[in-house]
Design a protein around this motif. Structure first.
Motif, PDB file in Angstrom:
ATOM      1  N   TRP A  67      10.044   0.280   9.805  1.00 10.93           N
ATOM      2  CA  TRP A  67       8.702  -0.033  10.319  1.00 10.93           C
ATOM      3  C   TRP A  67       7.924   1.226  10.691  1.00 10.93           C
ATOM      4  O   TRP A  67       6.779   1.131  11.139  1.00 10.93           O
ATOM      5  N   LEU A  68       8.566   2.369  10.561  1.00 11.86           N
ATOM      6  CA  LEU A  68       7.963   3.666  10.905  1.00 11.86           C
ATOM      7  C   LEU A  68       7.594   3.757  12.376  1.00 11.86           C
ATOM      8  O   LEU A  68       6.710   4.523  12.758  1.00 11.86           O
ATOM      9  N   LEU A 101       5.737   6.382   0.809  1.00  9.12           N
ATOM     10  CA  LEU A 101       5.521   7.730   1.339  1.00  9.12           C
ATOM     11  C   LEU A 101       5.928   8.762   0.301  1.00  9.12           C
ATOM     12  O   LEU A 101       7.103   9.121   0.188  1.00  9.12           O
ATOM     13  N   ASP A 102       4.969   9.234  -0.451  1.00 11.32           N
ATOM     14  CA  ASP A 102       5.196  10.251  -1.475  1.00 11.32           C
ATOM     15  C   ASP A 102       5.066  11.627  -0.829  1.00 11.32           C
ATOM     16  O   ASP A 102       3.967  12.134  -0.619  1.00 11.32           O
ATOM     17  N   THR A 129       2.967   6.882  10.903  1.00  7.66           N
ATOM     18  CA  THR A 129       3.283   5.593  11.517  1.00  7.66           C
ATOM     19  C   THR A 129       2.734   4.475  10.622  1.00  7.66           C
ATOM     20  O   THR A 129       2.059   4.732   9.626  1.00  7.66           O
ATOM     21  N   THR A 130       3.028   3.248  11.015  1.00  8.72           N
ATOM     22  CA  THR A 130       2.519   2.116  10.239  1.00  8.72           C
ATOM     23  C   THR A 130       0.997   2.116  10.216  1.00  8.72           C
ATOM     24  O   THR A 130       0.375   1.867   9.178  1.00  8.72           O
ATOM     25  N   GLU A 131       0.386   2.443  11.378  1.00  3.83           N
ATOM     26  CA  GLU A 131      -1.073   2.448  11.468  1.00  3.83           C
ATOM     27  C   GLU A 131      -1.685   3.498  10.548  1.00  3.83           C
ATOM     28  O   GLU A 131      -2.633   3.224   9.801  1.00  3.83           O
ATOM     29  N   THR A 132      -1.129   4.725  10.598  1.00  8.16           N
ATOM     30  CA  THR A 132      -1.674   5.791   9.748  1.00  8.16           C
ATOM     31  C   THR A 132      -1.419   5.516   8.267  1.00  8.16           C
ATOM     32  O   THR A 132      -2.236   5.851   7.417  1.00  8.16           O
ATOM     33  N   VAL A 134      -1.262   2.481   6.821  1.00  8.87           N
ATOM     34  CA  VAL A 134      -2.248   1.476   6.406  1.00  8.87           C
ATOM     35  C   VAL A 134      -3.622   2.122   6.274  1.00  8.87           C
ATOM     36  O   VAL A 134      -4.367   1.857   5.314  1.00  8.87           O
ATOM     37  N   GLU A 135      -3.960   2.990   7.230  1.00 12.14           N
ATOM     38  CA  GLU A 135      -5.262   3.669   7.183  1.00 12.14           C
ATOM     39  C   GLU A 135      -5.381   4.542   5.929  1.00 12.14           C
ATOM     40  O   GLU A 135      -6.424   4.553   5.263  1.00 12.14           O
ATOM     41  N   ASN A 136      -4.295   5.256   5.607  1.00 12.72           N
ATOM     42  CA  ASN A 136      -4.308   6.104   4.408  1.00 12.72           C
ATOM     43  C   ASN A 136      -4.452   5.273   3.140  1.00 12.72           C
ATOM     44  O   ASN A 136      -5.165   5.651   2.214  1.00 12.72           O
ATOM     45  N   ILE A 137      -3.747   4.128   3.106  1.00 16.75           N
ATOM     46  CA  ILE A 137      -3.837   3.257   1.925  1.00 16.75           C
ATOM     47  C   ILE A 137      -5.256   2.719   1.771  1.00 16.75           C
ATOM     48  O   ILE A 137      -5.826   2.721   0.671  1.00 16.75           O
ATOM     49  N   LEU A 138      -5.850   2.270   2.889  1.00 17.64           N
ATOM     50  CA  LEU A 138      -7.216   1.748   2.834  1.00 17.64           C
ATOM     51  C   LEU A 138      -8.203   2.839   2.452  1.00 17.64           C
ATOM     52  O   LEU A 138      -9.140   2.608   1.676  1.00 17.64           O
ATOM     53  N   THR A 139      -7.999   4.052   3.017  1.00 19.93           N
ATOM     54  CA  THR A 139      -8.879   5.176   2.688  1.00 19.93           C
ATOM     55  C   THR A 139      -8.765   5.523   1.223  1.00 19.93           C
ATOM     56  O   THR A 139      -9.759   5.794   0.543  1.00 19.93           O
ATOM     57  N   HIS A 140      -7.520   5.511   0.711  1.00 21.01           N
ATOM     58  CA  HIS A 140      -7.293   5.809  -0.707  1.00 21.01           C
ATOM     59  C   HIS A 140      -7.976   4.772  -1.592  1.00 21.01           C
ATOM     60  O   HIS A 140      -8.647   5.117  -2.575  1.00 21.01           O
TER      61      HIS A 140
END
Length: 218
Positions: A67-68, A101-102, A129-132, A134-140
């Protein structure tokens, strides 16, 4: 042959990541951040005793859980990691790769292939973390969507400019054709006017010349 070798490596990694249930699993506040801290943690662990007891090599690991959310210290056989951050799966009690996580794209990138016990070299695996994530995926996804929108707008603009240029060329051609047609009509009209206006004078002069000729012959 190379594909078969990669398959063997992945299978061995998956099989080698299992731990003995709850032999040495501990939640900690943070994982070692350098080689010295890692070596001190190795000495404090009981992984060497596990290796003697179970006749297998159990290495110290400090990894994020699936769950990071938490850092977990665990003794487990090391595995080969291929381009991602490793994690400790608390349900399956094994070390595995987190394919979201690449780490090859991190500020300090990991190599394409490395050992799970070298995780301390790539600290960004601990920082996410899980929040970051998800944020990175959405930003991407948002960046990709903006790129697509930009591409669509650019294509539309280029198409509009091309259409405008084609229309302009057609208009120039149409204007030239219209000018030539009007010029030809004017020239034809002038020629017709000259023919109608001067032809009677030509006939009169011709008839006068014929009359004079007849008189001379008489």
């Amino acid at each position: 042959m190379q594909d078969l070798l990669w398959l063997v490596i992945i299978l061995c990694s998956c099989l080698g990541g299992y731990t003995k249930p709850n032999e040495f699993v501990k939640r900690v506040k943070k994982c070692p951040s350098n080689k010295q801290e890692w070596e001190r943690a190795v000495k404090k662990s009981r992984c060497e005793l596990m290796s003697r007891s179970y006749e297998n090599i159990y290495n110290y690991h400090c990894l994020k859980d699936e769950w990071l959310d938490n850092c977990i210290e665990v003794c487990a056989p090391s595995i080969v990691i291929i381009g991602h951050c490793p994690e400790y799966n608390t349900v399956g009690d094994l070390i595995q790769e987190n394919f979201l996580l690449d780490c090859t794209k991190f500020t300090v990138p990991c190599p394409k292939v490395y050992n799970s016990t070298d995780i301390y070299k790539y600290q960004e695996c601990y920082e996410i973390t899980t929040e970051t994530l998800v944020e990175n995926i959405l930003t991407h996804d948002d960046k990709e969507e903006r790129q697509i929108e930009h591409l669509d707008s650019t294509t539309f603009l280029q198409s509009s400019l091309l259409t405008r240029e084609e229309n302009s060329n057609l208009q120039v051609y149409d204007n030239k054709w219209r000018f030539n047609w009007i010029f030809a009509v004017i020239v034809g009209f002038i020629a017709l006017f000259c023919a109608v206006f001067f032809y009677p004078f030509f006939l009169i002069k011709k008839m006068s010349h014929r009359s004079n000729t007849i008189k001379v012959l008489s």
